[in-house]
Motif scaffolding. Structure first.
Motif, mmCIF file in Angstrom:
data_model
loop_
_atom_site.group_PDB
_atom_site.id
_atom_site.type_symbol
_atom_site.label_atom_id
_atom_site.label_comp_id
_atom_site.label_asym_id
_atom_site.label_seq_id
_atom_site.Cartn_x
_atom_site.Cartn_y
_atom_site.Cartn_z
ATOM 1 N N LEU A 109 0.837 -1.210 0.000
ATOM 2 C CA LEU A 109 0.000 0.000 0.000
ATOM 3 C C LEU A 109 0.867 1.254 0.000
ATOM 4 C CD1 LEU A 109 -2.955 -0.888 2.391
ATOM 5 C CD2 LEU A 109 -3.001 -0.641 -0.103
ATOM 6 N N MET A 110 1.930 1.247 0.796
ATOM 7 C CA MET A 110 2.847 2.405 0.791
ATOM 8 C C MET A 110 3.502 2.546 -0.576
ATOM 9 S SD MET A 110 4.650 2.480 4.546
ATOM 10 C CE MET A 110 4.970 0.763 4.850
ATOM 11 N N ALA A 111 3.878 1.426 -1.196
ATOM 12 C CA ALA A 111 4.515 1.471 -2.522
ATOM 13 C C ALA A 111 3.560 2.062 -3.559
ATOM 14 C CB ALA A 111 4.954 0.068 -2.941
ATOM 15 N N LEU A 112 2.309 1.665 -3.515
ATOM 16 C CA LEU A 112 1.339 2.191 -4.478
ATOM 17 C C LEU A 112 1.086 3.679 -4.259
ATOM 18 C CD1 LEU A 112 -1.082 -0.869 -4.517
ATOM 19 C CD2 LEU A 112 0.542 -0.191 -6.309
ATOM 20 N N GLY A 113 1.059 4.117 -3.006
ATOM 21 C CA GLY A 113 0.960 5.547 -2.721
ATOM 22 C C GLY A 113 2.175 6.297 -3.236
ATOM 23 N N ALA A 114 3.363 5.692 -3.096
ATOM 24 C CA ALA A 114 4.601 6.306 -3.590
ATOM 25 C C ALA A 114 4.569 6.451 -5.110
ATOM 26 C CB ALA A 114 5.810 5.472 -3.154
ATOM 27 N N ILE A 115 4.073 5.438 -5.796
ATOM 28 C CA ILE A 115 3.980 5.496 -7.263
ATOM 29 C C ILE A 115 3.066 6.651 -7.688
ATOM 30 C CG2 ILE A 115 3.056 4.288 -9.294
ATOM 31 C CD1 ILE A 115 4.169 1.675 -8.008
ATOM 32 N N ARG A 116 1.957 6.822 -6.987
ATOM 33 C CA ARG A 116 1.043 7.933 -7.303
ATOM 34 C C ARG A 116 1.745 9.275 -7.109
ATOM 35 N NH1 ARG A 116 -2.749 8.553 -10.572
ATOM 36 N NH2 ARG A 116 -1.635 10.447 -11.004
ATOM 37 N N ALA A 117 2.503 9.405 -6.018
ATOM 38 C CA ALA A 117 3.234 10.655 -5.769
ATOM 39 C C ALA A 117 4.245 10.920 -6.879
ATOM 40 C CB ALA A 117 3.938 10.598 -4.415
ATOM 41 N N LEU A 118 4.967 9.892 -7.285
ATOM 42 C CA LEU A 118 5.948 10.062 -8.366
ATOM 43 C C LEU A 118 5.251 10.503 -9.647
ATOM 44 C CD1 LEU A 118 8.183 6.970 -7.561
ATOM 45 C CD2 LEU A 118 8.888 9.377 -7.435
ATOM 46 N N ASN A 119 4.136 9.871 -9.980
ATOM 47 C CA ASN A 119 3.369 10.264 -11.171
ATOM 48 C C ASN A 119 2.924 11.717 -11.074
ATOM 49 O OD1 ASN A 119 3.510 7.799 -12.568
ATOM 50 N ND2 ASN A 119 1.773 6.974 -11.441
ATOM 51 N N ASP A 120 2.440 12.110 -9.897
ATOM 52 C CA ASP A 120 1.978 13.489 -9.720
ATOM 53 C C ASP A 120 3.113 14.506 -9.814
ATOM 54 O OD1 ASP A 120 -0.577 12.528 -9.457
ATOM 55 O OD2 ASP A 120 -0.742 12.926 -7.291
ATOM 56 N N HIS A 121 4.334 14.052 -9.590
ATOM 57 C CA HIS A 121 5.507 14.930 -9.711
ATOM 58 C C HIS A 121 6.165 14.815 -11.093
ATOM 59 C CE1 HIS A 121 5.979 16.619 -5.632
ATOM 60 N NE2 HIS A 121 5.259 15.568 -5.296
ATOM 61 N N GLY A 122 5.474 14.174 -12.019
ATOM 62 C CA GLY A 122 5.962 14.083 -13.388
ATOM 63 C C GLY A 122 7.044 13.038 -13.599
ATOM 64 N N LEU A 123 7.200 12.123 -12.656
ATOM 65 C CA LEU A 123 8.213 11.070 -12.786
ATOM 66 C C LEU A 123 7.539 9.758 -13.175
ATOM 67 C CD1 LEU A 123 10.255 12.027 -9.617
ATOM 68 C CD2 LEU A 123 10.947 12.360 -12.000
ATOM 69 N N ARG A 124 8.273 8.950 -13.934
ATOM 70 C CA ARG A 124 7.735 7.678 -14.417
ATOM 71 C C ARG A 124 8.354 6.514 -13.643
ATOM 72 N NH1 ARG A 124 9.982 7.834 -19.971
ATOM 73 N NH2 ARG A 124 11.633 8.684 -18.687
ATOM 74 N N VAL A 125 7.526 5.533 -13.351
ATOM 75 C CA VAL A 125 7.967 4.299 -12.702
ATOM 76 C C VAL A 125 7.871 3.196 -13.740
ATOM 77 C CG1 VAL A 125 7.479 2.632 -10.852
ATOM 78 C CG2 VAL A 125 7.143 5.088 -10.444
ATOM 79 N N PRO A 126 8.945 2.495 -14.028
ATOM 80 C CA PRO A 126 10.258 2.500 -13.394
ATOM 81 C C PRO A 126 11.317 3.290 -14.146
ATOM 82 C CG PRO A 126 10.086 0.547 -14.744
ATOM 83 C CD PRO A 126 8.794 1.324 -14.925
#
Length: 170
Positions: free
Chosen positions: A83-100
């Motif tokens: 759950l923390m990882a999925l929240g982190a992915i959303r934050a990265l997306n919102d900051h214009g960063l792509r995973v992975p």
């Protein structure tokens, strides 16, 4: 997970987890991560590379923002719950960063939601059935026979999926 991220070429890894003085699983996962980093010769500064989070999506989001601010050169994150990882992915997306492509993210638990996220989450899957079965057996044995508590290691499985990239030149 740290060894896996290292094998993929990651040398600056951020961690997201609970407060180790308040959560035994958080303490165990932090201790294991630090031990692996030390063994592999990786840098680790607790105040920069460890972000506290409750085991939730929102808390993972907030923790990722902390890591971006305090350790912007990380290439991978190990979140101590999916759950923390999925929240982190959303934050990265919102900051214009792509995973992975920009930052790899991995989790811990192996929850079903991780298989349906975009990208699919690389994680450590616990054998939750075995954990529940052994926990109940040990508890009943303690109650019925006055036995002592038991510490057991339950097998886990690394699920290599889409949220971790191998870095070039590793």
């Amino acid at each position: 997970m740290i060894e896996y991220l290292y094998a993929q070429g990651h040398r600056k890894i951020g961690l997201i987890g609970g407060k180790p003085d308040q959560s035994r699983p958080s303490l165990s996962r932090l201790t294991g991560s630090q031990s692996a980093m030390f063994r592999l010769g990786l840098p680790f500064e607790m105040k920069k590379q460890y972000a506290y989070a409750r085991f939730s999506l929102q808390s993972g989001y907030t923790a990722m923002e902390y890591l971006l601010k305090h350790c912007p050169d990380i290439t991978a994150v190990f979140a101590m719950s999916d759950l923390m990882a999925l929240g982190a992915i959303r934050a990265l997306n919102d900051h214009g960063l792509r995973v992975p492509q920009d930052i790899s993210v991995s989790g811990y638990d192996g929850i079903a939601l991780g298989r349906y996220s975009t990208p699919r989450l690389t994680t450590i899957r616990q054998n939750s059935e075995r954990l529940a079965q052994r926990g109940a057996e040990i508890l009943l044995n303690c109650i019925e026979n006055g036995s002592s508590a038991v510490h057991e290691v339950v097998p886990f499985e690394l699920i290599e999926d889409e949220s971790v990239a191998a870095l070039p030149n590793h």
